[in-house]
Design a protein around this motif. Structure first.
Motif, PDB file in Angstrom:
ATOM      1  N   LYS A  45       0.835  -1.209   0.000  1.00  0.00           N
ATOM      2  CA  LYS A  45       0.000   0.000   0.000  1.00  0.00           C
ATOM      3  C   LYS A  45       0.862   1.248   0.000  1.00  0.00           C
ATOM      4  N   ALA A  48       2.191   1.845  -3.427  1.00  0.00           N
ATOM      5  CA  ALA A  48       1.141   2.395  -4.296  1.00  0.00           C
ATOM      6  C   ALA A  48       0.913   3.879  -4.007  1.00  0.00           C
ATOM      7  N   THR A  51       3.858   5.833  -5.383  1.00  0.00           N
ATOM      8  CA  THR A  51       3.797   5.876  -6.848  1.00  0.00           C
ATOM      9  C   THR A  51       2.795   6.925  -7.323  1.00  0.00           C
ATOM     10  N   ASN A  52       1.631   6.958  -6.711  1.00  0.00           N
ATOM     11  CA  ASN A  52       0.624   7.958  -7.092  1.00  0.00           C
ATOM     12  C   ASN A  52       1.088   9.375  -6.791  1.00  0.00           C
ATOM     13  N   PRO A  63      -3.848   0.883  -7.340  1.00  0.00           N
ATOM     14  CA  PRO A  63      -2.743   0.471  -8.214  1.00  0.00           C
ATOM     15  C   PRO A  63      -2.585   1.434  -9.391  1.00  0.00           C
ATOM     16  N   SER A  64      -1.336   1.723  -9.731  1.00  0.00           N
ATOM     17  CA  SER A  64      -1.054   2.606 -10.863  1.00  0.00           C
ATOM     18  C   SER A  64       0.264   2.180 -11.497  1.00  0.00           C
ATOM     19  N   GLY A 133       8.476   3.571  -5.193  1.00  0.00           N
ATOM     20  CA  GLY A 133       7.400   4.422  -5.678  1.00  0.00           C
ATOM     21  C   GLY A 133       7.889   5.573  -6.525  1.00  0.00           C
TER      22      GLY A 133
END
Length: 582
Positions: A45, A48, A51-52, A63-64, A133
């Motif tokens: 998590k 994620a 990353t965002n 998810p991305s 990320g």
């Protein structure tokens, strides 16, 4: 009273006590395995979210994919910013968060009494989430192995368990974390056995399995269920496939050796820079960003690319970029000290090699990508059983196990011939600590005293006057001798030091040896004692010569010395290295 192997007061706790401790560790492993699974869920998590934030400017745990970003040339900034943050965290938080994670876990097990700190348990996943990320070309497995291990270690420390018990729970937590991330319980167990445990005992194996199974049961609720990359290869394996898998594995082993060599040369180059190591990850981040401009598939953990290799859907242009660009940016980033794991990058690189070779081999590129993945894990980490099982558990295609096993064997053989150490243990060796990743039987554990002792040793009788004994020690060959009754029953042991003490204490010279002895001075073994027990007795008593007695009669039938134990090691070494002549 004569202490036999069964009655010696310093003997370890009885077997039933060991069984009870194993059951307590098994119960603790349930909590540790659950904690490792929870840690894996939190780490994914966090990756994620990072990353965002870095690539899409939004606060979300959905998810991305980094390849979907629209930053253009500004893409280079993401890895650099993330690396600066990780460098600062390492300098002012804990420098143990730098690098793979697995070497640090091994070092804690072998040299740190399996103690990991709460700070590492918190900062390692956080720094790795930021690193991955922001585009760092790493996997989540190294950080979660370190984090899961820290959970097990902290649990053991909270209940004041022994170093051996801490090790069992540390490894159990590490394997649980890996199981939760990848859904590969058998491979996680083999990783623990081949890389982390350095032993095969019920005390460590049972808690390991329980923790792994607990994480596997939690995984559908916290992460996902089923194989991570479900693929089925509809092919009947034959001897040509196995022979080709050995060859592909050998090439993957050479690839692993090359990657390890280049990695540590890059690490040495960073060490020569005239700037603080806190800023090295930022320099590595620049290289990562430039690699991302060439092909964004090379950024991040790359699980989507692994899936594409295994199902054969990736374009050859992307595969070549993974094979070359991914290798460059991963080696530079890892050599700079950024936090992240090695499993996912190795899967990508070995899979890409197999995919390319598969263009010219029967069975399809996806089949040989699978073989390449198994091979490179085996060669790089010196864990052939883990590599072969990991590949098939990732896909759920267990029919391909002979293929991955052949590839792992080929890679392992080349790696052992070419590299002195694995990519993991090389890092530890550079700190002056050599780790041997081979399991051998200790001759002290299976040879018995009767096989090594000198029979019918020279003894002194308990009726000998002290004056005669003192004169004897003036010309004696040895420092100590057993004292027996006329029928050979052991009374004790006397030494040259005892003879000097008699004179200092003013003991009458007509006193007999038997009158100077007490039960406390009697140390002996039996013919069936393992040599390890005799060696322990020598250390505990400070005596270099241990009498061997018949347990039924108490009569001295032999003697075992330090020199005898050293000869055992020499004979064992000759058996390993010397070839017989005709």
């Amino acid at each position: 009273m004569i202490h036999s192997a069964a009655t010696h007061p310093r003997r370890p706790l009885a077997d039933h006590s060991a069984d009870r401790r194993m059951l307590l560790l098994a119960a603790a492993a349930l909590a540790v395995g659950s904690g490792g699974a929870a840690g894996a869920g939190v780490l994914l998590k966090a990756i994620a979210i990072a990353t965002n934030l870095f690539w899409f400017g939004r606060l979300s745990a959905a998810p991305s994919a980094i390849v979907d970003n629209t930053l253009g040339l500004w893409l280079v900034a993401g890895p650099v910013i993330g690396s600066v943050i990780v460098g600062v965290m390492a300098r002012y938080g804990s420098d143990k968060i730098r690098g793979h994670g697995i070497p640090e876990a091994i070092e804690a097990i072998l040299y740190g009494e399996s103690r990991l700190s709460p700070r590492v348990a918190l900062l390692k996943p956080l720094s790795s989430a930021i690193s991955i990320g922001s585009g760092g070309p790493f996997g989540a497995e190294g950080p979660i192995i370190m984090t899961g291990g820290a959970i097990g270690s902290l649990f053991a420390q909270a209940f004041h368990l022994s170093a051996a018990e801490r090790k069992a729970l540390l490894v159990a937590g590490a394997a649980a974390g890996m199981t939760a991330i990848f859904g590969t319980p058998m491979a996680a167990i083999m990783l623990a056995i081949e890389v982390l445990l350095f032993e095969w005992k019920p005390r460590s194996f049972v808690p390991l399995v329980i923790a792994v199974l607990a994480a596997w049961l939690w995984r559908p609720l916290l992460i996902d269920q089923g194989p991570l990359f479900p693929v089925h290869h509809a092919i009947d394996l034959g001897s040509p496939h196995i022979a080709l898998a050995l060859a592909v594995g050998a090439l993957a082993g050479a690839q692993a050796s090359l990657l390890s060599t280049v990695l540590y040369r890059i690490e040495d180059a960073f060490a020569r820079l005239p700037i603080h190591w806190m800023w090295w990850p930022a320099l590595g981040g620049i290289v990562v960003g430039l690699g991302g401009l060439i092909d964004a598939h090379t950024l991040g953990a790359g699980y989507a690319s692994i899936r594409g290799l295994l199902d054969g859907s990736l374009a050859m242009q992307v595969v070549v970029a993974l094979l070359i660009v991914k290798a460059v940016i991963w080696l530079v980033a890892l050599g700079s000290g950024t936090s992240g794991g090695v499993l996912a990058p190795l899967l990508l690189l070995g899979g890409a090699l197999g995919f390319v070779l598969g263009q010219f081999l029967p069975g399809g590129a996806a089949l040989w990508a699978l073989a390449g993945m198994a091979g490179i894990l085996s060669g790089a980490m010196r864990a052939p059983l883990m590599g072969s099982l990991f590949a098939v558990e990732l896909t759920g295609d267990f029919a391909m196990l002979p293929l991955t096993l052949a590839a792992s064997a080929g890679a392992y053989a080349v790696s052992v011939l070419v590299m002195r150490r694995s990519i993991l243990t090389e890092k530890i060796a550079r700190r002056g600590r050599h780790v041997l990743q081979e399991y051998t039987i200790d001759p002290f554990d299976f040879l018995q005293a009767a096989q090594i002792m000198t029979p019918q040793p020279e003894v002194l009788f308990d009726t000998m006057p002290l004056a005669e004994a003192a004169a004897f020690f003036g010309t004696a060959r040895h420092r100590s001798y057993p004292v027996t009754t006329a029928d050979g029953t052991l009374k004790g042991i006397v030494s040259r030091g005892d003879a000097l003490r008699w004179q200092v204490d003013g003991i009458p010279p007509d006193t007999t040896l038997g009158d100077t002895l007490s039960d406390a001075s009697q140390h002996c073994g039996t013919p069936h004692d393992p040599l390890g027990r005799i060696a322990d007795l020598m250390v505990e008593t400070g005596t270099g010569r241990i009498p061997i007695v018949d347990p039924a009669t108490g009569r001295v039938i032999g003697i075992l010395t330090r020199h005898d134990l050293l000869k055992v090691r020499h004979v064992h070494h000759e058996g390993e290295t010397m070839r017989a002549r005709r």
